[in-house]
Design an enzyme around this catalytic site. Structure first.
Site, PDB file in Angstrom:
ATOM      1  N   TYR A   1       0.817  -1.219   0.000  1.00 54.72           N
ATOM      2  CA  TYR A   1       0.000   0.000   0.000  1.00 54.72           C
ATOM      3  C   TYR A   1       0.854   1.275   0.000  1.00 54.72           C
ATOM      4  O   TYR A   1       0.327   2.362  -0.227  1.00 54.72           O
ATOM      5  CB  TYR A   1      -0.950   0.047   1.216  1.00 54.72           C
TER       6      TYR A   1
ATOM      7  N   HIS B   1       0.244 -11.694   1.319  1.00 54.14           N
ATOM      8  CA  HIS B   1      -0.785 -10.905   0.630  1.00 54.14           C
ATOM      9  C   HIS B   1      -1.557 -11.717  -0.417  1.00 54.14           C
ATOM     10  O   HIS B   1      -2.753 -11.522  -0.606  1.00 54.14           O
ATOM     11  CB  HIS B   1      -0.150  -9.667  -0.014  1.00 54.14           C
TER      12      HIS B   1
HETATM   13  N1  LIG Z   1      -5.872  -8.593   0.947  1.00 51.89           N
HETATM   14  C1  LIG Z   1      -6.187  -8.031  -0.184  1.00 51.89           C
HETATM   15  O1  LIG Z   1      -5.801  -8.493  -1.262  1.00 51.89           O
HETATM   16  C2  LIG Z   1      -7.050  -6.828  -0.173  1.00 51.89           C
HETATM   17  C3  LIG Z   1      -7.611  -6.346  -1.366  1.00 51.89           C
HETATM   18  C4  LIG Z   1      -8.462  -5.233  -1.311  1.00 51.89           C
HETATM   19  C5  LIG Z   1      -8.717  -4.647  -0.069  1.00 51.89           C
HETATM   20  N2  LIG Z   1      -8.126  -5.111   1.080  1.00 51.89           N
HETATM   21  C6  LIG Z   1      -8.361  -4.481   2.422  1.00 51.89           C
HETATM   22  O2  LIG Z   1      -9.745  -4.246   2.614  1.00 51.89           O
HETATM   23  C7  LIG Z   1      -9.952  -2.840   2.794  1.00 51.89           C
HETATM   24  C8  LIG Z   1     -11.283  -2.417   2.236  1.00 51.89           C
HETATM   25  O3  LIG Z   1     -11.416  -2.739   0.877  1.00 51.89           O
HETATM   26  P1  LIG Z   1     -11.620  -1.635  -0.272  1.00 51.89           P
HETATM   27  O4  LIG Z   1     -10.795  -0.462   0.072  1.00 51.89           O
HETATM   28  O5  LIG Z   1     -11.428  -2.311  -1.550  1.00 51.89           O
HETATM   29  O6  LIG Z   1     -13.149  -1.318  -0.301  1.00 51.89           O
HETATM   30  P2  LIG Z   1     -14.421  -1.133   0.634  1.00 51.89           P
HETATM   31  O7  LIG Z   1     -14.113  -0.944   2.059  1.00 51.89           O
HETATM   32  O8  LIG Z   1     -15.363  -2.196   0.231  1.00 51.89           O
HETATM   33  O9  LIG Z   1     -14.976   0.216   0.004  1.00 51.89           O
HETATM   34  C9  LIG Z   1     -14.270   1.397   0.092  1.00 51.89           C
HETATM   35  C10 LIG Z   1     -15.021   2.417  -0.704  1.00 51.89           C
HETATM   36  O10 LIG Z   1     -16.318   2.629  -0.119  1.00 51.89           O
HETATM   37  C11 LIG Z   1     -16.443   3.981   0.286  1.00 51.89           C
HETATM   38  N3  LIG Z   1     -17.113   4.019   1.578  1.00 51.89           N
HETATM   39  C12 LIG Z   1     -16.734   3.401   2.730  1.00 51.89           C
HETATM   40  N4  LIG Z   1     -17.595   3.705   3.719  1.00 51.89           N
HETATM   41  C13 LIG Z   1     -18.536   4.518   3.178  1.00 51.89           C
HETATM   42  C14 LIG Z   1     -19.679   5.158   3.691  1.00 51.89           C
HETATM   43  N5  LIG Z   1     -20.047   4.992   4.967  1.00 51.89           N
HETATM   44  N6  LIG Z   1     -20.418   5.927   2.846  1.00 51.89           N
HETATM   45  C15 LIG Z   1     -20.084   6.091   1.549  1.00 51.89           C
HETATM   46  N7  LIG Z   1     -18.993   5.509   1.010  1.00 51.89           N
HETATM   47  C16 LIG Z   1     -18.234   4.734   1.817  1.00 51.89           C
HETATM   48  C17 LIG Z   1     -15.045   4.536   0.384  1.00 51.89           C
HETATM   49  O11 LIG Z   1     -15.043   5.914   0.109  1.00 51.89           O
HETATM   50  P3  LIG Z   1     -14.536   7.020   1.200  1.00 51.89           P
HETATM   51  O12 LIG Z   1     -13.083   6.750   1.394  1.00 51.89           O
HETATM   52  O13 LIG Z   1     -14.863   8.302   0.536  1.00 51.89           O
HETATM   53  O14 LIG Z   1     -15.325   6.802   2.457  1.00 51.89           O
HETATM   54  C18 LIG Z   1     -14.319   3.755  -0.703  1.00 51.89           C
HETATM   55  O15 LIG Z   1     -14.525   4.358  -1.951  1.00 51.89           O
HETATM   56  C19 LIG Z   1      -8.739  -2.196   2.113  1.00 51.89           C
HETATM   57  O16 LIG Z   1      -8.533  -0.873   2.495  1.00 51.89           O
HETATM   58  C20 LIG Z   1      -7.653  -3.145   2.547  1.00 51.89           C
HETATM   59  O17 LIG Z   1      -7.248  -2.858   3.869  1.00 51.89           O
HETATM   60  C21 LIG Z   1      -7.322  -6.199   1.033  1.00 51.89           C
END
Ligand SMILES: NC(=O)c1ccc[n+]([C@@H]2O[C@H](COP(=O)([O-])OP(=O)(O)OC[C@H]3O[C@@H](n4cnc5c(N)ncnc54)[C@H](OP(=O)(O)O)[C@@H]3O)[C@@H](O)[C@H]2O)c1
Length: 287
Positions: free
Chosen positions: A51, A109
């Protein structure tokens, strides 16, 4: 309170069930996001070598309003590290960048380097075992408290379970309404592996789905709240990402119950359209 809930991993380490995801939060912004989250009550922060924000996450943890030992910090060994020495060195670099004495949990990862995800059948069985041994040794040396994996399918997990001394404490996988890995969930339950749901809001794609919207209206909650609660009721650790304090508060306010018939409806929601996020390997195809 939801943010205080913990489970005990198969290693005996306690983990808070609700985490702040930090993917795509810039290094320069993430320390403040982490401090805000901790002020709101978050006790688990998820980052990764890939990240590019471990420095900022470490700063946020060190300068937070509560003691470091009350915060659970997860980072991930880069998907490309499939060698003992490279993995060992990368863990030391993570500790140095974060400026922390220990990391609560390190995760591999991905079983495959990103470039090969969805492209190749090579599961890097030996490489993952080599990385795993380096992680086990880092636990013995007190650098890490517990270790897990991410994006591992059943055969990847079996490789580690059958050929090492440590059953992964967690498998962090893509899990949201429209994409729930039910078979993996049951395999993990049988092997006492906790499942962490990443992208609970489908990286934002759930916000545009009418079935999910309608159901959220019925419960008088937002779409992210419904999505997070869905994963929560399936027994997963959840890690929604946001740098916005209002969203952080909203996402953790999931003290409501989705009825079993409605959970059944949500279990059957068709795959979501990830839009632009389709370019990322994790959304580009089945992991
Ligand atoms: N291990 C892996 O391979 C892997 C892959 C992907 C993700 N991850 C982990 O999982 C975490 C979450 O996944 P993600 O970042 O893909 O997506 P997510 O949490 O499913 O969605 C994030 C998106 O939703 C929005 N959001 C979140 N809360 C909200 C709310 N209350 N109202 C409106 N919009 C909202 C965020 O915008 P705002 O920022 O504007 O709130 C952002 O655009 C990552 O940060 C990471 O730590 C791990």
């Amino acid at each position: 309170m939801i943010l205080d809930e913990t489970i005990t991993l198969n290693s005996g380490v306690k983990i808070p069930k609700f985490a702040l995801g930090t993917w795509m939060i810039e290094d320069a912004q993430v320390a403040e996001a982490v401090r805000n989250a901790i002020k709101i009550g978050y006790r688990h922060i998820d980052t990764a070598q890939a990240y590019g924000n471990e420095r900022g996450v470490g700063e946020g943890v060190r300068t937070a309003s509560i003691d470091r030992n009350k915060i659970f910090v997860t980072s991930k060994v880069a998907a490309e590290h499939k060698d003992y020495d490279v993995t060992k060195k990368s863990i030391d670099e993570t500790l140095e960048k974060m400026d922390l004495n220990y990391i609560d949990m390190m995760i591999i990862h991905s079983p495959q380097p990103w470039k090969e995800v969805n492209q190749s059948n090579n599961r890097y069985l030996e490489g993952n075992l080599a990385a795993w041994r380096a992680m086990e040794d880092a636990v013995s040396e007190g650098k890490i408290r517990t270790i897990g994996v991410s994006n591992f399918g059943q055969s990847d997990l079996e490789n580690i379970i059958q050929n090492s001394n440590t059953v992964p404490a967690v498998d962090q996988v893509l899990a949201h309404i429209g994409h729930t890995p039910f078979n993996l969930l049951s395999f993990a339950r049988d092997h006492d592996i906790a499942v962490e749901a990443y992208s609970p809001v489908a990286h934002g794609a759930a916000l545009n789905n009418s079935v999910i919207e309608k159901m959220a209206e019925k419960y008088n909650v937002s779409v992210p709240q419904l999505c997070i609660r869905y994963d929560w009721q399936l027994g997963m650790i959840v890690l929604p990402k946001t740098a916005n304090s209002e969203h952080m508060k909203e996402n953790a306010a999931i003290d409501f119950e989705i009825s079993e018939p409605d959970m059944d409806l949500l279990r059957r929601v068709k795959p979501l359209d990830y839009g632009d996020a389709d370019v990322f390997p994790v959304y580009g195809g089945k992991m």
